[in-house]
Design a protein around this motif. Structure first.
Motif, PDB file in Angstrom:
ATOM      1  N   PHE A  68       0.813  -1.387  -0.025  1.00 11.99           N
ATOM      2  CA  PHE A  68       0.033  -0.087  -0.034  1.00 11.99           C
ATOM      3  C   PHE A  68       0.952   1.312  -0.048  1.00 11.99           C
ATOM      4  O   PHE A  68       1.831   1.294   0.597  1.00 11.99           O
ATOM      5  CB  PHE A  68      -0.951   0.006   1.104  1.00 11.99           C
ATOM      6  N   THR A  69       0.271   2.395  -0.582  1.00 12.19           N
ATOM      7  CA  THR A  69       0.968   3.596  -0.770  1.00 12.19           C
ATOM      8  C   THR A  69      -0.032   4.583  -0.508  1.00 12.19           C
ATOM      9  O   THR A  69      -0.808   4.784  -1.088  1.00 12.19           O
ATOM     10  CB  THR A  69       1.741   3.822  -2.122  1.00 12.19           C
ATOM     11  N   ILE A  70       0.273   5.611   0.351  1.00  9.76           N
ATOM     12  CA  ILE A  70      -0.322   6.706   0.813  1.00  9.76           C
ATOM     13  C   ILE A  70       0.080   8.025   0.207  1.00  9.76           C
ATOM     14  O   ILE A  70       1.409   8.061  -0.029  1.00  9.76           O
ATOM     15  CB  ILE A  70      -0.768   6.810   2.259  1.00  9.76           C
ATOM     16  N   SER A  71      -0.356   8.808  -0.241  1.00 10.42           N
ATOM     17  CA  SER A  71      -0.017  10.086  -0.622  1.00 10.42           C
ATOM     18  C   SER A  71      -1.135  11.183  -0.558  1.00 10.42           C
ATOM     19  O   SER A  71      -2.358  10.968  -0.313  1.00 10.42           O
ATOM     20  CB  SER A  71       0.243  10.021  -2.278  1.00 10.42           C
ATOM     21  N   ARG A  72      -0.739  12.311  -0.565  1.00 15.25           N
ATOM     22  CA  ARG A  72      -1.518  13.539  -0.370  1.00 15.25           C
ATOM     23  C   ARG A  72      -1.116  14.698  -1.457  1.00 15.25           C
ATOM     24  O   ARG A  72      -0.103  14.866  -1.673  1.00 15.25           O
ATOM     25  CB  ARG A  72      -1.791  13.869   1.026  1.00 15.25           C
ATOM     26  N   VAL A  73      -2.444  15.266  -1.679  1.00 19.57           N
ATOM     27  CA  VAL A  73      -2.171  16.842  -2.576  1.00 19.57           C
ATOM     28  C   VAL A  73      -2.820  17.553  -1.761  1.00 19.57           C
ATOM     29  O   VAL A  73      -4.019  17.882  -1.863  1.00 19.57           O
ATOM     30  CB  VAL A  73      -2.693  16.462  -3.820  1.00 19.57           C
ATOM     31  N   ASN A  74      -2.068  18.524  -1.274  1.00 18.67           N
ATOM     32  CA  ASN A  74      -2.728  19.454  -0.057  1.00 18.67           C
ATOM     33  C   ASN A  74      -3.451  20.599  -1.017  1.00 18.67           C
ATOM     34  O   ASN A  74      -4.534  21.056  -0.431  1.00 18.67           O
ATOM     35  CB  ASN A  74      -1.475  20.053   0.630  1.00 18.67           C
ATOM     36  N   ALA A  75      -2.841  20.815  -2.179  1.00 19.70           N
ATOM     37  CA  ALA A  75      -3.731  21.779  -3.010  1.00 19.70           C
ATOM     38  C   ALA A  75      -5.094  21.512  -3.435  1.00 19.70           C
ATOM     39  O   ALA A  75      -5.861  22.368  -3.647  1.00 19.70           O
ATOM     40  CB  ALA A  75      -2.903  22.174  -4.163  1.00 19.70           C
ATOM     41  N   GLN A  76      -5.128  20.190  -3.533  1.00 25.39           N
ATOM     42  CA  GLN A  76      -6.698  19.546  -3.719  1.00 25.39           C
ATOM     43  C   GLN A  76      -7.232  19.056  -2.402  1.00 25.39           C
ATOM     44  O   GLN A  76      -8.461  18.375  -2.575  1.00 25.39           O
ATOM     45  CB  GLN A  76      -6.313  18.432  -4.741  1.00 25.39           C
ATOM     46  N   ASN A  77      -6.907  19.124  -1.370  1.00 27.28           N
ATOM     47  CA  ASN A  77      -7.298  18.673  -0.070  1.00 27.28           C
ATOM     48  C   ASN A  77      -7.769  17.184  -0.210  1.00 27.28           C
ATOM     49  O   ASN A  77      -9.053  16.491   0.212  1.00 27.28           O
ATOM     50  CB  ASN A  77      -8.852  19.454   0.268  1.00 27.28           C
TER      51      ASN A  77
END
Length: 122
Positions: A68-77
């Motif tokens: 599993f891999t988690i990621s985030r895009v803060n600009a897109q919430n």
């Protein structure tokens, strides 16, 4: 009002992949650590993975490391969970969680989404 809305769940065969998404609103997303929990039938909810507010630190449960891999895009919430090499034991409702503190030594969350079902079966 804080909302965490998960999507992307479904039925997949063993060895397959799914990508979950969580869209957050009503909070300062970039100030929150985000994570995923899951709950299988008859079992307690368990921590799967967490990511720091900046995305620089990630904590994985041993059961999903390397798959599993988690990621985030803060600009897109938005926070994502890429799940590969899925096993029947991964079958559960997956919940998105927001935590105003760190996941280091802490598995408590401030907000939890409604969940999305992931079923791994042939």
């Amino acid at each position: 009002q804080v909302q965490l809305v998960e999507s992307g769940g479904g039925l997949v065969q063993p060895g397959g992949s799914l990508r979950l998404s969580c869209a957050a609103s009503g909070l300062t997303f970039s100030s929150y650590a985000m994570g995923w929990f899951r709950q299988a039938p008859g079992k307690e909810r368990e921590f799967v993975v967490g990511i720091s507010s900046s995305g620089g630190t990630i904590y994985y449960a041993d059961s999903v490391k390397g798959r599993f891999t988690i990621s985030r895009v803060n600009a897109q919430n938005t926070v994502y969970l890429q799940m590969n090499s899925l096993k029947p034991g991964d079958t559960a409702v997956y919940y998105c969680a927001a935590n105003q503190k760190s996941w280091l030594g802490n598995r408590r969350y401030d907000y939890l989404g409604q969940g999305t079902q992931v079923t791994v079966s042939s």
